[in-house]
Design a protein around this motif. Structure first.
Motif, short mmCIF file in Angstrom:
data_model
loop_
_atom_site.label_atom_id
_atom_site.label_comp_id
_atom_site.label_asym_id
_atom_site.label_seq_id
_atom_site.Cartn_x
_atom_site.Cartn_y
_atom_site.Cartn_z
N LEU A 1 0.87 -1.18 0.00
CA LEU A 1 0.00 0.00 0.00
C LEU A 1 0.90 1.23 0.00
N ILE A 2 0.76 2.07 -0.99
CA ILE A 2 1.56 3.28 -1.10
C ILE A 2 0.77 4.42 -0.45
N ILE A 3 1.33 5.00 0.60
CA ILE A 3 0.69 6.13 1.28
C ILE A 3 1.11 7.41 0.58
N THR A 4 0.11 8.13 0.06
CA THR A 4 0.39 9.36 -0.68
C THR A 4 -0.05 10.60 0.09
N GLY B 1 -2.12 -8.11 6.85
CA GLY B 1 -0.66 -7.94 6.82
C GLY B 1 -0.09 -7.28 5.59
N GLN B 2 -0.92 -6.51 4.88
CA GLN B 2 -0.39 -5.81 3.71
C GLN B 2 0.71 -4.85 4.15
N GLU C 1 -10.91 0.06 3.42
CA GLU C 1 -10.44 -1.24 2.94
C GLU C 1 -8.92 -1.35 3.00
N ASP C 2 -8.25 -0.23 2.76
CA ASP C 2 -6.78 -0.20 2.86
C ASP C 2 -6.34 -0.48 4.30
#
Length: 67
Positions: free
Chosen positions: A4-7, A23-24, A14-15
């Motif tokens: 998951l890329i936090i921008t 565990g993503q 859902e993220d």
């Protein structure tokens, strides 16, 4: 599952669930990291200048009794 890329925008519940329950892995987008570093630099300058910043170098204890 991809990281998951936090921008700084667009985070969905859902993220959060995928990270917390499945565990993503998470990583910061370079632009987000730059904004965080810029903010930290600004805070450090204000701290050195002894500026009052509510919630950073002041307490909220007196207001807690109202909640």
């Amino acid at each position: 599952m991809n990281n998951l890329i936090i921008t700084g925008t667009g985070l969905k519940i859902e993220d959060v669930v995928n990270v917390a329950r499945h565990g993503q892995k998470v990583e910061l987008h370079p632009d987000a990291r730059k904004r965080i570093n810029n903010c930290r630099a600004m805070l450090e300058k204000k701290i050195i200048a002894h500026e009052i910043m509510y919630g950073v170098n002041t307490g909220i204890e007196n207001f807690l009794k109202w909640f």
